[in-house]
Design a protein around this motif. Structure first.
Motif, PDB file in Angstrom:
ATOM      1  N   THR A 266       0.962  -1.202   0.038  1.00 58.32           N
ATOM      2  CA  THR A 266      -0.203  -0.065   0.024  1.00 58.32           C
ATOM      3  C   THR A 266       0.896   1.301  -0.090  1.00 58.32           C
ATOM      4  O   THR A 266       1.936   1.241   0.464  1.00 58.32           O
ATOM      5  CB  THR A 266      -0.888   0.094   1.348  1.00 58.32           C
ATOM      6  N   ALA A 267       0.354   2.289  -0.236  1.00 59.50           N
ATOM      7  CA  ALA A 267       0.995   3.659  -0.555  1.00 59.50           C
ATOM      8  C   ALA A 267       1.491   4.128   0.865  1.00 59.50           C
ATOM      9  O   ALA A 267       2.712   4.610   1.048  1.00 59.50           O
ATOM     10  CB  ALA A 267       0.318   4.680  -1.217  1.00 59.50           C
ATOM     11  N   ASN A 268       0.620   3.891   1.937  1.00 55.30           N
ATOM     12  CA  ASN A 268       1.232   4.559   3.368  1.00 55.30           C
ATOM     13  C   ASN A 268       2.465   3.696   3.397  1.00 55.30           C
ATOM     14  O   ASN A 268       3.199   4.040   4.348  1.00 55.30           O
ATOM     15  CB  ASN A 268      -0.058   4.506   4.048  1.00 55.30           C
ATOM     16  N   PHE A 269       2.375   2.320   3.543  1.00 57.30           N
ATOM     17  CA  PHE A 269       3.379   1.558   3.737  1.00 57.30           C
ATOM     18  C   PHE A 269       4.601   1.815   3.260  1.00 57.30           C
ATOM     19  O   PHE A 269       5.613   1.901   3.796  1.00 57.30           O
ATOM     20  CB  PHE A 269       3.259  -0.100   3.673  1.00 57.30           C
ATOM     21  N   VAL A 270       4.737   2.005   1.635  1.00 55.94           N
ATOM     22  CA  VAL A 270       5.646   2.520   1.130  1.00 55.94           C
ATOM     23  C   VAL A 270       6.312   3.746   1.686  1.00 55.94           C
ATOM     24  O   VAL A 270       7.406   4.040   1.742  1.00 55.94           O
ATOM     25  CB  VAL A 270       5.463   2.412  -0.405  1.00 55.94           C
ATOM     26  N   LEU A 271       5.263   4.868   1.713  1.00 56.70           N
ATOM     27  CA  LEU A 271       5.818   6.331   2.160  1.00 56.70           C
ATOM     28  C   LEU A 271       6.520   6.048   3.729  1.00 56.70           C
ATOM     29  O   LEU A 271       7.463   6.492   3.893  1.00 56.70           O
ATOM     30  CB  LEU A 271       4.565   7.086   2.103  1.00 56.70           C
ATOM     31  N   GLY A 272       5.750   5.382   4.393  1.00 53.78           N
ATOM     32  CA  GLY A 272       6.244   5.239   5.971  1.00 53.78           C
ATOM     33  C   GLY A 272       7.500   4.634   5.709  1.00 53.78           C
ATOM     34  O   GLY A 272       8.420   5.021   6.695  1.00 53.78           O
ATOM     35  N   SER A 273       7.760   3.700   5.029  1.00 58.50           N
ATOM     36  CA  SER A 273       8.996   2.921   5.149  1.00 58.50           C
ATOM     37  C   SER A 273      10.137   3.826   4.534  1.00 58.50           C
ATOM     38  O   SER A 273      11.394   3.890   5.081  1.00 58.50           O
ATOM     39  CB  SER A 273       8.972   1.466   4.160  1.00 58.50           C
ATOM     40  N   ILE A 274       9.999   4.760   3.607  1.00 55.96           N
ATOM     41  CA  ILE A 274      10.822   5.515   3.221  1.00 55.96           C
ATOM     42  C   ILE A 274      11.185   6.445   4.137  1.00 55.96           C
ATOM     43  O   ILE A 274      12.552   6.942   4.377  1.00 55.96           O
ATOM     44  CB  ILE A 274      10.399   6.289   1.873  1.00 55.96           C
ATOM     45  N   LEU A 275      10.262   6.999   5.225  1.00 55.18           N
ATOM     46  CA  LEU A 275      10.483   8.104   6.094  1.00 55.18           C
ATOM     47  C   LEU A 275      11.440   7.420   7.165  1.00 55.18           C
ATOM     48  O   LEU A 275      12.264   8.019   7.687  1.00 55.18           O
ATOM     49  CB  LEU A 275       9.288   8.605   6.579  1.00 55.18           C
ATOM     50  N   VAL A 276      11.077   6.154   7.439  1.00 57.20           N
ATOM     51  CA  VAL A 276      11.804   5.461   8.410  1.00 57.20           C
ATOM     52  C   VAL A 276      13.439   5.138   7.889  1.00 57.20           C
ATOM     53  O   VAL A 276      14.375   5.408   8.889  1.00 57.20           O
ATOM     54  CB  VAL A 276      11.316   4.071   8.717  1.00 57.20           C
TER      55      VAL A 276
END
Length: 391
Positions: free
Chosen positions: A328-338
């Motif tokens: 999902t997009a929020n997982f990808v975005l969250g992982s990038i931020l991490v």
């Protein structure tokens, strides 16, 4: 400046690269194998192995390996005196905390997919920083505070259900649909019917998240406490790991094997549910702390965190391929931020010229506290200056 010949090598390959590759493999494989061992086909909640026995065996194996190396390095008599020194009892507290943390890791990987666990577990950076400020009175730069905020935001995005994020995004006329995905996909959804992973039917996401949060809290507290009581200590890496593993045996055996699962173990046996996958997970966990210490000694903190970031990506890809993890997009975005936050937090800072590098190392004897930014700025000390117990 060291010549090319002075670089430590094994089979003509610099140990820096060997340790980094090993750490990347260990971090990725451990979570994937642990998760699979809890959801593999043919084993439901009533036929699965007892996590308490795995935690105990992990400590026994680690105790045996570190004891052998300590005896080889220091001699039997000297190693015995160092292990059972007058202040060895101080290691009992972090040992108990680490044991509970190990047990909670099994609860977490039983209820979360590998990719989500790997990303969320970076929360230990925040807990370690918080305990460093409150207990060690360490000050953090504005860059580190920013990275902690970014890390919190990234983990929150990973944990939020996709439909909630989509609802918020729709109010701003944004689309979070990924190619090949649907708006009805929930983050972390799996499709057990494809691989027949029976354990995934029993996964409790709320319980898994709670276990990760408590494990990260214990990791930060244990690491900072370990650093505080051993500040300036000269014992070797192997001696410290012997002490930690020795004291870990007591809570692992009495509270885990006897109290928690004692009745079931007496009925079914200590090695009930064990197979090659379970043994592999135990061996990977037992060697984790030593791998990290070797990596920091021969590489640097930036390289270590880079290896950790790569392992997160590997876990993500493997979860999609092997466990049908829905992207999902929020997982990808969250992982990038991490990943960005992890890099920024470990980025070296300028130090005043009058502060000797040697003294800086005496302030950070435990690598797993994640506050050893000095490790990437000064000549590295011998291996026995680093003390770590990776979970």
């Amino acid at each position: 400046m060291s010549s090319q010949q002075d670089v430590p090598r094994l089979f003509h390959i610099p140990l820096k690269y060997i340790s980094l590759v090993t750490l990347t493999f260990q971090n990725s494989a451990l979570i994937l194998v642990m998760h699979y061992s809890r959801v593999m086909p043919g084993y439901d909640s009533n036929s699965r192995y007892f996590a308490s026995t795995a935690v105990l065996l992990n400590e026994i194996i680690k105790l045996g390996i570190c004891s052998a190396v300590a005896i080889y390095d220091r001699g039997l008599q000297k190693a015995y005196k160092e292990v059972f020194s007058n202040d060895c009892w101080k290691l009992a507290i972090p040992a108990c905390l680490y044991t509970v943390q190990n047990s909670l890791q099994y609860v977490a990987v039983s209820n979360l997919d590998a990719a989500t666990f790997q990303v969320t577990y970076q929360l230990k950076i925040i807990t370690t920083a918080a305990f460093s400020v409150s207990i060690l009175h360490r000050s953090l730069s504005s860059l580190k505070w920013f990275s902690l905020v970014l890390l919190t935001l990234g983990i929150a995005l990973v944990q939020l259900p996709h439909d909630v994020v989509s609802l918020v995004a729709s109010s701003f006329n944004l689309s979070l649909r990924l190619p090949g995905g649907s708006d009805d996909d929930e983050q972390g959804t799996t499709k057990p019917e494809h691989h027949g992973l029976q354990g995934e039917d029993d996964m409790n996401r709320a319980l898994g998240l709670f276990a990760v949060l408590i494990a990260c809290l214990l990791s930060g507290l244990a690491g900072v406490y370990f650093e505080k009581v051993l500040k300036g200590a000269t014992a070797s890496l192997w001696v410290r790991n012997v002490q930690l593993s020795f004291f870990s045996l007591f809570p692992a055996f009495f509270f885990g094997v006897l109290w928690k699962d004692g009745e079931a173990i007496r009925e079914k046996g200590f090695f009930f549910g064990y197979n090659f996958v379970v043994w592999t997970a135990i061996m990977l966990q037992a060697g984790g702390g030593i791998v990290v210490a070797l990596c920091v000694n021969f590489a640097d903190n930036i390289a270590k965190n880079f290896a950790t970031s790569i392992s997160i990506l590997i876990s993500f890809i493997a979860s999609v391929y092997f466990f049908d993890f829905v992207v999902t997009a929020n997982f990808v975005l969250g992982s990038i931020l991490v990943l960005i936050a992890t890099y920024l937090y470990s980025k070296p800072e300028r130090r005043p010229a009058e502060v000797p590098a040697k003294e800086e190392y005496r302030l950070v004897p435990l690598e797993s506290t994640s506050t050893d930014e000095v490790a990437s700025q000064s000549p590295r000390p011998p291996l026995d200056k680093f003390n770590d117990k990776q979970q």
